[in-house]
Design a protein around this motif. Structure first.
Motif, PDB file in Angstrom:
ATOM      1  N   LEU A   1      -4.472  -1.467   9.283  1.00 66.97           N
ATOM      2  CA  LEU A   1      -5.416  -0.735   9.618  1.00 66.97           C
ATOM      3  C   LEU A   1      -5.521   0.762   8.608  1.00 66.97           C
ATOM      4  O   LEU A   1      -6.499   1.591   9.318  1.00 66.97           O
ATOM      5  N   ARG A   2      -4.317   1.467   7.849  1.00 64.90           N
ATOM      6  CA  ARG A   2      -4.137   2.348   7.429  1.00 64.90           C
ATOM      7  C   ARG A   2      -4.981   2.525   6.195  1.00 64.90           C
ATOM      8  O   ARG A   2      -5.440   2.654   5.449  1.00 64.90           O
ATOM      9  N   ASN A   3      -4.769   0.701   5.193  1.00 62.54           N
ATOM     10  CA  ASN A   3      -5.462   0.500   3.716  1.00 62.54           C
ATOM     11  C   ASN A   3      -7.194  -0.471   3.983  1.00 62.54           C
ATOM     12  O   ASN A   3      -7.443  -0.648   2.819  1.00 62.54           O
ATOM     13  N   TYR A   4      -7.048  -0.831   5.690  1.00 61.59           N
ATOM     14  CA  TYR A   4      -8.386  -2.034   5.285  1.00 61.59           C
ATOM     15  C   TYR A   4      -9.775  -1.302   6.379  1.00 61.59           C
ATOM     16  O   TYR A   4     -10.792  -2.167   6.326  1.00 61.59           O
ATOM     17  N   PHE A   5      -9.166  -0.892   7.162  1.00 55.01           N
ATOM     18  CA  PHE A   5      -9.772   0.238   8.325  1.00 55.01           C
ATOM     19  C   PHE A   5     -10.486   1.231   7.812  1.00 55.01           C
ATOM     20  O   PHE A   5      -9.955   2.340   7.970  1.00 55.01           O
TER      21      PHE A   5
ATOM     22  N   ALA B   1       2.692   6.110   6.503  1.00 59.31           N
ATOM     23  CA  ALA B   1       2.447   6.065   5.306  1.00 59.31           C
ATOM     24  C   ALA B   1       2.460   5.272   4.180  1.00 59.31           C
ATOM     25  O   ALA B   1       2.729   5.897   3.392  1.00 59.31           O
ATOM     26  N   SER B   2       2.142   4.599   3.879  1.00 56.71           N
ATOM     27  CA  SER B   2       2.743   3.024   3.609  1.00 56.71           C
ATOM     28  C   SER B   2       0.893   2.600   3.050  1.00 56.71           C
ATOM     29  O   SER B   2       0.284   2.493   3.291  1.00 56.71           O
ATOM     30  N   ASP B   3       0.604   2.190   1.422  1.00 56.00           N
ATOM     31  CA  ASP B   3       0.524   1.533   0.840  1.00 56.00           C
ATOM     32  C   ASP B   3       0.249   0.293   1.547  1.00 56.00           C
ATOM     33  O   ASP B   3       1.468  -0.690   1.877  1.00 56.00           O
ATOM     34  N   TRP B   4      -0.067  -1.341   0.951  1.00 56.76           N
ATOM     35  CA  TRP B   4       0.232  -2.314   1.667  1.00 56.76           C
ATOM     36  C   TRP B   4       1.122  -3.100   0.969  1.00 56.76           C
ATOM     37  O   TRP B   4       1.567  -4.085   0.460  1.00 56.76           O
ATOM     38  N   ILE B   5       1.775  -2.348  -0.659  1.00 53.63           N
ATOM     39  CA  ILE B   5       2.787  -3.181  -1.206  1.00 53.63           C
ATOM     40  C   ILE B   5       3.782  -3.043  -0.831  1.00 53.63           C
ATOM     41  O   ILE B   5       4.204  -3.586  -0.304  1.00 53.63           O
ATOM     42  N   PHE B   6       3.949  -1.273  -0.494  1.00 52.51           N
ATOM     43  CA  PHE B   6       5.281  -0.551   0.512  1.00 52.51           C
ATOM     44  C   PHE B   6       5.443  -1.696   1.411  1.00 52.51           C
ATOM     45  O   PHE B   6       6.431  -1.602   2.358  1.00 52.51           O
TER      46      PHE B   6
END
Length: 235
Positions: free
Chosen positions: A231-235, A190-195
Motif C-alpha cells: 500500500l505504501r509503495n504501489y498504491f 515507514a519502509s520502501d519495498w526493499i527494507f
C-alpha cells in the motif's frame, strides 16, 4: 579523511573476507552454528535455513557493489555515496564476523553485543544518512540494496540472538505478541519495498521456525506487513 576512497577500497573488501571466513568457521566447526541454534530455541528463533537462503543472494549483491566501490565506478556523487556507506558496511561485517566466534562458543550474551551494534548502526544509517533511491544509477541502487538488506536481516538477528541469550525456552507472552505486530507494522509503514520486503522475510522465517498459534500469528503478521508495504509503495 574517513571517506577517502584509497582507504575504503581496501577496508570494505577486507571486512567482507573476514566475515565470509568467519561464516565458514561457523558452518564447519564443532559445535557448529546450527548446533548452538538447536540448543537455544526461543520465541524468536527462525527456521535456520532461511538465514542461508537470504545471505547467498545478498552476498552476490555485495560483490557487485564491492566491485563498483573498488573501481570507484560512478560520478563524484555516486562514489561519495558508496564511500560513506562503506564504513558502516565494514563495521557490520566486523561485528557479524566476530559474533560468530562467540555464538559458536555458546556465549550468547557477548555475541548479542555485536548484533546490537550492527543492527543499530545499519538501521540508523538507512533511516538518517542514505541518499534517495535512484534506479537510473547502478551505484545508487546497489548501495540501497546492500544497506537495506543488511539492516533487514539485522532485525532478525537482533530478535533471534536476544531471545536465545536471555529467554531460552520462554514462550512469547501476549504483550510480546502484540508488541511484535505493532513494531513490524510501524516499521513497514515507514519502509520502501526493499527494507519492507526484508521485514516480511524476517516474519516468514520466524513463523517457519516456531510452532502452534505463535507460528500462525507470525504468518499473519507477514501477510499484513506485506500488505502495508504494498500500500505504501504501489498504491
Amino acid at each position: 579523511m574517513g571517506n577517502q576512497p584509497s582507504t575504503v577500497r581496501y577496508v570494505a573488501p577486507a571486512s567482507f573476507l573476514f566475515d565470509f571466513a568467519a561464516q565458514q568457521y561457523g558452518i564447519f566447526s564443532s559445535p557448529n552454528m546450527m548446533d548452538i541454534h538447536n540448543g537455544n530455541i526461543a520465541a524468536f528463533s527462525p527456521q535456520p535455513y532461511f538465514i542461508g537462503g537470504f545471505f547467498f543472494p545478498q552476498q552476490l549483491f555485495q560483490l557487485a557493489w564491492l566491485w563498483k566501490l573498488w573501481k570507484q565506478d560512478g560520478s563524484a556523487n555516486e562514489c561519495a555515496m558508496m564511500n560513506r556507506f562503506a564504513w558502516v558496511y565494514s563495521l557490520g561485517n566486523v561485528c557479524i564476523g566476530t559474533w560468530m566466534f562467540f555464538w559458536n562458543a555458546n556465549d550468547l550474551k557477548t555475541s548479542n553485543v555485536f548484533v546490537i551494534i550492527n543492527t543499530v548502526a545499519q538501521v540508523a544509517y538507512i533511516s538518517t544518512q542514505l541518499e534517495p533511491l535512484d534506479w537510473k544509477s547502478t551505484p545508487n541502487w546497489l548501495t540501497h540494496v546492500v544497506a537495506k538488506t543488511f539492516a533487514g536481516i539485522g532485525v532478525l538477528d537482533l530478535l533471534h540472538n536476544t531471545s536465545a541469550a536471555y529467554f531460552k525456552g520462554v514462550p512469547a507472552s501476549s504483550l510480546v505478541q502484540v508488541a511484535t505486530g505493532v513494531a513490524f507494522a510501524g516499521a513497514a509503514a515507514a519502509s520502501d519495498w526493499i527494507f519492507g520486503g526484508c521485514l516480511v522475510y524476517d516474519l516468514v522465517a520466524l513463523s517457519c521456525g516456531q510452532s502452534g498459534s505463535w507460528s500462525r500469528l507470525l504468518a499473519g503478521y507477514a501477510g499484513a506487513v506485506g500488505g502495508i508495504v504494498a500500500l505504501r509503495n504501489y498504491f
